[in-house]
Design a protein around this motif. Structure first.
Motif, PDB file in Angstrom:
ATOM      1  N   THR A 157       0.860  -1.182   0.000  1.00 44.30           N
ATOM      2  CA  THR A 157       0.000   0.000   0.000  1.00 44.30           C
ATOM      3  C   THR A 157       0.896   1.231   0.000  1.00 44.30           C
ATOM      4  N   GLN A 158       0.601   2.162  -0.860  1.00 55.12           N
ATOM      5  CA  GLN A 158       1.443   3.355  -1.018  1.00 55.12           C
ATOM      6  C   GLN A 158       0.850   4.541  -0.267  1.00 55.12           C
ATOM      7  N   TYR A 159       1.724   5.281   0.430  1.00 58.60           N
ATOM      8  CA  TYR A 159       1.345   6.607   0.908  1.00 58.60           C
ATOM      9  C   TYR A 159       2.574   7.491   0.800  1.00 58.60           C
ATOM     10  N   LEU A 160       2.371   8.790   0.765  1.00 55.58           N
ATOM     11  CA  LEU A 160       3.473   9.725   0.553  1.00 55.58           C
ATOM     12  C   LEU A 160       3.749  10.519   1.821  1.00 55.58           C
ATOM     13  N   SER A 161       5.037  10.764   2.065  1.00 52.63           N
ATOM     14  CA  SER A 161       5.413  11.638   3.175  1.00 52.63           C
ATOM     15  C   SER A 161       5.035  13.079   2.813  1.00 52.63           C
ATOM     16  N   TRP A 162       5.166  13.972   3.775  1.00 54.37           N
ATOM     17  CA  TRP A 162       4.825  15.363   3.491  1.00 54.37           C
ATOM     18  C   TRP A 162       5.716  15.925   2.385  1.00 54.37           C
ATOM     19  N   ASP A 163       6.910  15.388   2.255  1.00 57.74           N
ATOM     20  CA  ASP A 163       7.833  15.846   1.217  1.00 57.74           C
ATOM     21  C   ASP A 163       7.602  15.138  -0.108  1.00 57.74           C
ATOM     22  N   GLY A 164       6.602  14.236  -0.165  1.00 53.34           N
ATOM     23  CA  GLY A 164       6.269  13.580  -1.418  1.00 53.34           C
ATOM     24  C   GLY A 164       7.026  12.298  -1.691  1.00 53.34           C
ATOM     25  N   PHE A 198      -2.191  14.346  -7.805  1.00 50.72           N
ATOM     26  CA  PHE A 198      -1.628  12.995  -7.738  1.00 50.72           C
ATOM     27  C   PHE A 198      -2.461  12.177  -6.756  1.00 50.72           C
ATOM     28  N   LEU A 199      -3.013  11.064  -7.245  1.00 53.67           N
ATOM     29  CA  LEU A 199      -3.823  10.185  -6.404  1.00 53.67           C
ATOM     30  C   LEU A 199      -2.962   9.043  -5.885  1.00 53.67           C
ATOM     31  N   GLU A 200      -2.855   8.939  -4.567  1.00 58.05           N
ATOM     32  CA  GLU A 200      -2.009   7.923  -3.946  1.00 58.05           C
ATOM     33  C   GLU A 200      -2.647   6.527  -4.002  1.00 58.05           C
ATOM     34  N   ASP A 201      -1.768   5.537  -3.866  1.00 58.13           N
ATOM     35  CA  ASP A 201      -2.148   4.127  -3.749  1.00 58.13           C
ATOM     36  C   ASP A 201      -2.973   3.642  -4.943  1.00 58.13           C
ATOM     37  N   TYR A 202      -2.372   3.785  -6.100  1.00 61.84           N
ATOM     38  CA  TYR A 202      -2.984   3.367  -7.362  1.00 61.84           C
ATOM     39  C   TYR A 202      -3.476   1.926  -7.287  1.00 61.84           C
ATOM     40  N   SER A 258       3.063  20.024  -8.128  1.00 55.94           N
ATOM     41  CA  SER A 258       1.615  20.173  -7.918  1.00 55.94           C
ATOM     42  C   SER A 258       1.285  21.121  -6.771  1.00 55.94           C
ATOM     43  N   ARG A 259       2.266  21.460  -5.950  1.00 53.16           N
ATOM     44  CA  ARG A 259       2.019  22.387  -4.835  1.00 53.16           C
ATOM     45  C   ARG A 259       2.304  23.829  -5.206  1.00 53.16           C
ATOM     46  N   GLU A 260       2.857  24.020  -6.408  1.00 57.53           N
ATOM     47  CA  GLU A 260       3.168  25.370  -6.858  1.00 57.53           C
ATOM     48  C   GLU A 260       1.983  25.960  -7.626  1.00 57.53           C
ATOM     49  N   GLU A 261       1.903  27.283  -7.659  1.00 56.04           N
ATOM     50  CA  GLU A 261       0.907  27.946  -8.497  1.00 56.04           C
ATOM     51  C   GLU A 261       1.432  28.007  -9.929  1.00 56.04           C
ATOM     52  N   LYS A 282      10.762   6.695  -7.352  1.00 57.93           N
ATOM     53  CA  LYS A 282      10.211   7.463  -6.230  1.00 57.93           C
ATOM     54  C   LYS A 282      10.532   8.948  -6.373  1.00 57.93           C
ATOM     55  N   ALA A 283      11.719   9.251  -6.890  1.00 61.52           N
ATOM     56  CA  ALA A 283      12.102  10.647  -7.076  1.00 61.52           C
ATOM     57  C   ALA A 283      11.222  11.326  -8.122  1.00 61.52           C
ATOM     58  N   ILE A 284      10.791  10.579  -9.132  1.00 64.84           N
ATOM     59  CA  ILE A 284       9.884  11.130 -10.137  1.00 64.84           C
ATOM     60  C   ILE A 284       8.559  11.520  -9.487  1.00 64.84           C
ATOM     61  N   ILE A 285       8.021  10.631  -8.658  1.00 67.09           N
ATOM     62  CA  ILE A 285       6.769  10.939  -7.949  1.00 67.09           C
ATOM     63  C   ILE A 285       6.960  12.171  -7.073  1.00 67.09           C
ATOM     64  N   GLN A 286       8.070  12.216  -6.346  1.00 69.07           N
ATOM     65  CA  GLN A 286       8.330  13.343  -5.445  1.00 69.07           C
ATOM     66  C   GLN A 286       8.365  14.658  -6.211  1.00 69.07           C
ATOM     67  N   ARG A 287       9.005  14.655  -7.372  1.00 73.34           N
ATOM     68  CA  ARG A 287       9.089  15.883  -8.170  1.00 73.34           C
ATOM     69  C   ARG A 287       7.699  16.326  -8.624  1.00 73.34           C
ATOM     70  N   ILE A 288       6.850  15.370  -9.007  1.00 71.03           N
ATOM     71  CA  ILE A 288       5.486  15.706  -9.421  1.00 71.03           C
ATOM     72  C   ILE A 288       4.720  16.331  -8.250  1.00 71.03           C
TER      73      ILE A 288
END
Length: 850
Positions: A158-165, A570-574, A559-562, A549-555
């Motif tokens: 099961t996938q979840y992301l840290s606050w840093d992505g 990004f929807l977690e736990d595909y 996504s947090r920028e204007e 994982k670094a690719i996901i983190q960059r996305i």
């Protein structure tokens, strides 16, 4: 402490009893009436249990059950659904596949993973989803097939992301007793079990059954008290652990799976290995035939090869298991010794070059060498596979390497939205489900009014946006987000904006960051207020793939920028549920792997069936599916040496297509507000692609080209106490011992060095066969254009006729070819063994060229 276990099962009042048989058959997951029935019972509980009917029935309140007993609408719905299910299950007859004389055979389909429904999480991605769709179509087609796999206690992570992505993984325990699974029992009413040896210890597995419509899927589970903790964990997780853990799992799957079928009283004629993980099916089948019928190794292997189908799914090295010889010897030597085969002879079957003692043991190589029917999963992947494995046949031109292709397809009823299914029922009739590869059925797409099709698609996009907002809100809440961020999550995305979907495993070659390469240009595209565009992304990286994982983190950071904050989600736990929402609701499906690294890819097919249009690199299935009026191609199938330059060119192509073609077409509205041009393209895409890229067509193709052919080849070999099989082995040994005498002494043609176009030319060859009979060989003229290096290209071959014996074992052969086009041409002559039971003559490794 000794514990005596027992099972508590769901019970319902007699009136609601029929629901239980629906809950224990995954037929419900591709039948919208079945899904609606469970949703009607308790929608919140249905969502809470992850769409698990057995778990829901065990937890539903007594008060709700009493309400349902008085709900006439529900009872009527239940009655109709159960009647439809009973009719489906009781339909008699085996699909004939248009054979003049029906062939009696049974197929055992082996796969490491199966994606049937999100409530049975024993899949990771495309391989498992494809296997699940294969079983569903086999059920719909009434094909005599059963599935075999492993039942994982933790499934995939099961996938979840840290606050840093950064992707984090956690395991969840699968409670098999609360799933659509039943323990198989032996004659004494106890759980049916089989045993395999794993190095120093025995490993026992119990067998569960998951009923997939008419098709049983048998799943082996080693998490039982009789086993040592190490063996209990063999089926702990899918693709978990190291390479040794992988081999242990594959022993249980291949050897244990065949033994499970025997314990169940099943004796399939054909075995289908879905990827190299199943390679040990060949070894166990050989051992079983030797033991049961007193056959020698060569004869048993000949029978096994004739009955084995092998499908390779990946051109990526990591997808093809390779084992150290020492590790293989530790685990497999006892099995090899039991059948009395010299160890080095066995090891050679797992090496591309059997004489290279430094080459490790390849599972895929072993599967290829021990199966007569082999295929890639798209036309391009077939070409890639022939090139990838050509060293197994060192003297065979790449185009003649005996690996074919059968392009994947999807089980359309499993991936179509409820609303679109109702639309199809109304205008296409029931045949779109029953006969989805019938072109005439899909031609009725044009009868659907534009307004009705667009309204249906709009509703699905609205539901996708609502779903994405809920998921985003939940993701942020789990990380302790501020109230204002949670409120904004419920306002992100726009239900009317052009929506692009991208969902897949995050590996470097799939290039998840390609659309983000030029941030400023993408920013301009997504922030256009007049013609808004938004992007919904989902997917997992392998736990050990830090690059992914670094690719996901960059996305996540982007996504947090204007202005991306409201335009990129990004929807977690595909999982399968997220897949359905995406393919049912997006307008454009984006796919941009590095060609030719995508073997097939089926997510775009799912999107197509729901009316989405594809924007894809010409790789995998899109090479066959693409036409300019059906979707968009990123490039024209080029392969680059400079990957940085490739990314630059193809990212620019994405932006160009969006700005110049896709966005203008989507927002070009008539007076009635309908994008007529876009709708026309939707209809053309569905009408053209759906009848081809579906799993019914795929399974029919496997049946016609592999299952039926294998059964017709095998039956004469097993007749008369395996007499013909023994004779075939003896014939092969004789031919091999005499092959050194074979030589093409001379070849010639009529007409000189220039011939007229459209004229016929006679080619002759003098061939020395020695003691070999002309009837035991195939002499063939091999001709085509000559390239700058003097080699034949785009060559064809034609059988040459035996004309006469010239004495001393030399024979004259002759054929005629037609010179259809002008240019520089050439020919050669080759000699191959020939026998009615040889499926691929080149497999003998005997070929003589002029």
């Amino acid at each position: 402490m000794k514990v005596k276990s027992f099972r508590v099962v769901p019970t319902l009042p007699e009136t609601l009893g029929p629901i239980l048989k629906l809950a224990y058959n995954t037929w419900y997951c591709w039948n919208h009436k079945g899904l609606r029935l469970f949703q009607h019972m308790d929608r919140d509980l249905w969502e809470e249990t992850g769409h698990n009917p057995v778990d829901m029935l065990s937890r539903i309140s007594q008060g709700r059950i009493m309400d349902l007993l008085e709900d006439e609408g529900f009872l009527s719905q239940m009655k109709k659904t159960v009647e439809e299910f009973d009719d489906y299950m009781e339909e008699k007859g085996v699909y004939s596949f248009l054979l003049a004389k029906p062939v009696d055979f049974t197929v055992a389909y082996f796969s490491m993973e199966y994606g049937l429904t999100e409530s049975i999480p024993i899949y990771s991605g495309g391989l498992g989803i494809l296997a699940g769709d294969h079983l569903k179509s086999a059920s719909d087609l009434r094909l005599p097939l059963c599935g075999v796999g492993l039942l994982y206690r933790h499934g995939y992570f099961t996938q979840y992301l840290s606050w840093d992505g950064w992707q984090q993984e956690e395991s969840t325990n699968n409670d098999f007793y609360h799933m659509s699974l039943v323990l198989e029992q032996d004659k004494d009413g106890k759980p049916l079990k089989v045993s395999v040896r794993l190095a120093e210890r025995e490993c026992i597995a119990q067998v569960w059954r998951c009923q997939v419509g008419r098709v049983p899927l048998y799943l082996l589970d080693t998490n039982i008290m009789e086993n040592h903790p190490d063996e209990r964990n063999v089926t702990g997780g899918l693709y978990a652990g190291n390479i040794e853990d992988r081999l242990r799992q594959e022993i249980v799957l291949g050897i244990g799976g065949v033994r499970a079928l025997t314990a169940l009283g099943l004796d399939p004629m054909i075995y289908h290995m879905n990827e190299g993980h199943c390679f040990l099916v060949a070894l166990e089948r050989t051992r079983a035939l030797m033991k049961k019928h007193g056959l020698d190794f060569k004869t048993a292997r000949e029978l096994v090869r004739a009955s084995l189908v092998f499908t390779t799914h990946t051109p990526v090295p990591a997808g093809n298991d390779v084992f150290d010889i020492g590790l293989v010897e530790r685990y497999l030597r006892p099995y090899v010794d039991e059948i009395g085969v010299p160890w080095q002879e066995f090891v050679a079957l797992g090496r591309k070059n059997p004489r290279d003692e430094g080459e490790p043991f390849g599972a895929t190589v072993f599967a290829i060498k021990n199966s007569a029917f082999r295929n890639g999963v798209s036309k391009l992947h077939g070409e890639v596979s022939r090139d990838m494995w050509r060293d197994i046949w060192p003297h065979v031109p790449r185009e003649d390497v005996p690996i074919s292709s059968i392009t994947n397809g999807i089980h359309i009823p499993s991936w179509i939205s409820d609303e679109m299914a109702e639309l199809f029922d109304r205008y296409l009739g029931p045949k779109w489900k029953e006969d989805p590869d019938n072109q005439k059925v899909w031609e009725r797409i044009d009868e659907i009014p534009d307004a009705e099709l667009w309204a249906t698609h709009q509703r699905r996009r609205e539901r996708l946006v609502a779903f994405a907002r809920r998921r985003l809100h939940r993701q942020l809440a789990s990380r302790g987000a501020k109230t204002k961020d949670l409120q904004r999550a419920m306002e992100t995305l726009h239900p009317d904006a052009l929506t692009i979907g991208y969902a897949r495993r995050f590996a470097e070659y799939k290039r998840g960051l390609l659309i983000f390469r030029d941030i400023e240009r993408l920013k301009a595209i997504l922030s256009d207020r007049e013609r808004p565009v938004q992007l919904i992304i989902s997917g997992k990286a392998h736990p050990r793939d830090n690059e992914g994982k670094a690719i996901i983190q960059r996305i996540i950071h982007i996504s947090r920028e204007e202005p991306f904050k409201d335009r990129v989600v990004f929807l977690e736990d595909y999982n399968m549920n997220i897949t359905r929402y995406l393919v049912e609701g997006v307008d454009v499906w984006l796919n941009n792997p590095r060609r030719p690294m995508e073997a097939c890819g089926t997510s775009g097919m799912k999107a197509t069936a729901n009316g989405a249009l594809n924007l894809s690199v010409q790789d995998g299935w899109w090479v066959e599916g693409y036409r300019p009026d059906l979707g968009w191609s990123i490039g024209n199938g080029e392969v680059y040496d400079n990957l940085e330059y490739q990314d630059h060119v193809e990212s620019k192509a994405i932006y160009d297509l969006l700005e110049r073609e896709i966005i203008p077409l989507f927002y070009d509205r008539g007076l009635d507000g309908l994008p007529r041009g876009w709708i026309s393209m939707m209809k053309k895409s569905m009408r053209t692609l759906c009848p081809v890229f579906n799993s019914n067509r795929m399974v029919e193709e496997y049946t016609d080209r592999c299952y039926v052919t294998a059964s017709l080849t095998l039956k004469p070999l097993v007749a008369e106490g395996y007499k013909n099989a023994r004779q075939l082995v003896k014939w092969k040994d004789t031919i091999a011992s005499r092959w050194a005498e074979v030589a093409v002494l001379d070849m010639s043609h009529e007409g000189g060095d220039e011939v007229s176009v459209h004229s016929e030319m006679t080619i002759r060859a003098e061939v020395k066969l020695g003691a070999i009979s002309p009837s035991d060989v195939s002499v063939r003229a091999y001709y085509g254009t000559v390239d700058d290096a003097g080699n034949l290209s785009a060559a064809k071959d034609v059988l040459m006729d035996h004309m006469k014996e010239m004495g001393k074992g030399v024979h004259l052969f002759e054929t005629r070819i037609t010179c259809d086009t002008t240019g520089r041409f050439g020919y050669s002559v080759r000699v191959l063994p020939s026998h009615p039971s040889l499926i691929h003559p080149v497999d003998m490794g005997l070929i003589c060229w002029a």
